[in-house]
Design an enzyme around this catalytic site. Structure first.
Site, PDB file in Angstrom:
ATOM      1  N   CYS A 105       0.836  -1.195   0.000  1.00 46.68           N
ATOM      2  CA  CYS A 105       0.000   0.000   0.000  1.00 46.68           C
ATOM      3  C   CYS A 105       0.875   1.251   0.000  1.00 46.68           C
ATOM      4  O   CYS A 105       1.495   1.558  -1.006  1.00 46.68           O
ATOM      5  CB  CYS A 105      -0.979  -0.036   1.158  1.00 46.68           C
ATOM      6  SG  CYS A 105      -2.340   1.156   0.989  1.00 46.68           S
ATOM      7  N   HIS A 233      -3.449  -5.614   1.038  1.00 48.11           N
ATOM      8  CA  HIS A 233      -2.737  -5.841   2.304  1.00 48.11           C
ATOM      9  C   HIS A 233      -2.668  -7.332   2.674  1.00 48.11           C
ATOM     10  O   HIS A 233      -3.575  -7.844   3.352  1.00 48.11           O
ATOM     11  CB  HIS A 233      -3.458  -5.103   3.429  1.00 48.11           C
ATOM     12  CG  HIS A 233      -3.289  -3.621   3.400  1.00 48.11           C
ATOM     13  ND1 HIS A 233      -2.327  -2.967   4.135  1.00 48.11           N
ATOM     14  CD2 HIS A 233      -3.962  -2.660   2.720  1.00 48.11           C
ATOM     15  CE1 HIS A 233      -2.428  -1.655   3.920  1.00 48.11           C
ATOM     16  NE2 HIS A 233      -3.412  -1.452   3.061  1.00 48.11           N
ATOM     17  N   GLU A 235      -0.725  -8.552   4.921  1.00 49.09           N
ATOM     18  CA  GLU A 235      -0.520  -8.615   6.371  1.00 49.09           C
ATOM     19  C   GLU A 235      -1.824  -8.468   7.139  1.00 49.09           C
ATOM     20  O   GLU A 235      -1.856  -8.646   8.365  1.00 49.09           O
ATOM     21  CB  GLU A 235       0.500  -7.549   6.802  1.00 49.09           C
ATOM     22  CG  GLU A 235      -0.036  -6.158   7.030  1.00 49.09           C
ATOM     23  CD  GLU A 235      -0.428  -5.415   5.762  1.00 49.09           C
ATOM     24  OE1 GLU A 235      -0.979  -4.297   5.883  1.00 49.09           O
ATOM     25  OE2 GLU A 235      -0.181  -5.929   4.647  1.00 49.09           O
TER      26      GLU A 235
END
Length: 271
Positions: A105, A233, A235
């Site tokens: 990002c 994302h 994560e």
């Protein structure tokens, strides 16, 4: 086997550092250090002490001058205290040493504005594209499907056919400086992940493609495959309970995002 030390760089509005550090631990990194860019600029830490550099998401410098642009200037032109060395000198040495970099990002925005992806012909620190305002004209916060290019050189996406992860960004639409840049990205397979529809096909349709990126580009890598940036994302999907349908659909305990980081750790361990 190589001991993998992972560095997560935060500060100035970055806000996903803890999730990214956790992803690295789940992926098997031997040591994970979270620090600010100012520790690097003060000389308290050096990039050469690590094998995996993580640039997390957030709103670096409030996205002044455009997302991650001010941060890119800092990384490129700020000197390490007490030396004539630019931080970008350490970054170039890090990449040349065969190590890995991931930006997610805001971190992807930083990589692209530093010119570290796509870095055509290995020409680093020359910006050839950007990430700009979503075509929808609004901030997009939703889960998306991604389809991987198995022929991409990308280390991070090896063995991955598809992913389902969230996006949360206002400036994620890829724009190349020229048609030639777009052509080289396609021919060199430097877009390892694309936004996909429910059937797993790359798409330009909103909201499956949340920002309107041409060729459905959701990620880029350099030609070595070791420098990698993606808008969604990984994560944010480390355990099944991160998924919005975890109570309604059977799914593995481990979230799909861990594989992105594990690929890098395993690559570095065998390097």
């Amino acid at each position: 086997m190589t001991k993998v030390r992972s560095l997560v760089v935060t500060g100035n509005g970055v806000n996903c550092e803890m999730e990214m550090a956790h992803a690295n631990r789940l992926a098997g990194a031997d040591e994970v250090v979270v620090t600010t860019i100012y520790a690097l600029l003060a000389g308290e830490l050096r990039l050469d002490g690590f094998q995996l550099l993580n640039l997390p998401g957030g709103f670096m410098d409030g996205d002044d001058l455009g997302s991650a642009k001010a941060g890119a200037v800092r990384w490129r032109y700020a000197r390490v205290a007490g030396t004539d060395e630019f931080l970008s000198d350490q970054l170039r040495t890090f990449i040349d040493a065969g190590k890995c970099v991931i930006g997610v990002c805001n971190g992807f925005q930083l990589l692209i504005k530093l010119g570290l992806v796509p870095a055509l012909g290995g020409d680093y620190f020359v910006q050839t594209s950007t990430l700009t305002n979503n075509e929808s004209g609004r901030f997009e916060d939703r889960w998306v499907r991604l389809v991987a290019d198995s022929d991409s050189p990308c280390v991070f996406t090896r063995g991955i056919a598809s992913l389902e992860v969230p996006v949360r960004h206002g400036e994620g639409r890829f724009v190349a400086a020229s048609a030639e840049v777009e052509s080289q990205i396609r021919s060199r397979r430097l877009a390892p992940l694309r936004y996909a529809d429910a059937d797993g096909r790359a798409t330009q349709s909103y909201p499956a493609n949340p920002n309107g990126s041409p060729d459905a580009i959701a990620a880029l890598c350099d030609e070595t495959g070791r420098v990698f940036g993606m808008m969604p994302h990984p994560e944010a999907f480390l355990h099944r309970t991160n998924h919005p349908r975890w109570t309604r659909e059977p799914m593995p305990e481990e979230g799909q995002g861990v594989a992105i980081f594990r690929n890098a750790v395993e690559y570095l361990r065998g390097a």
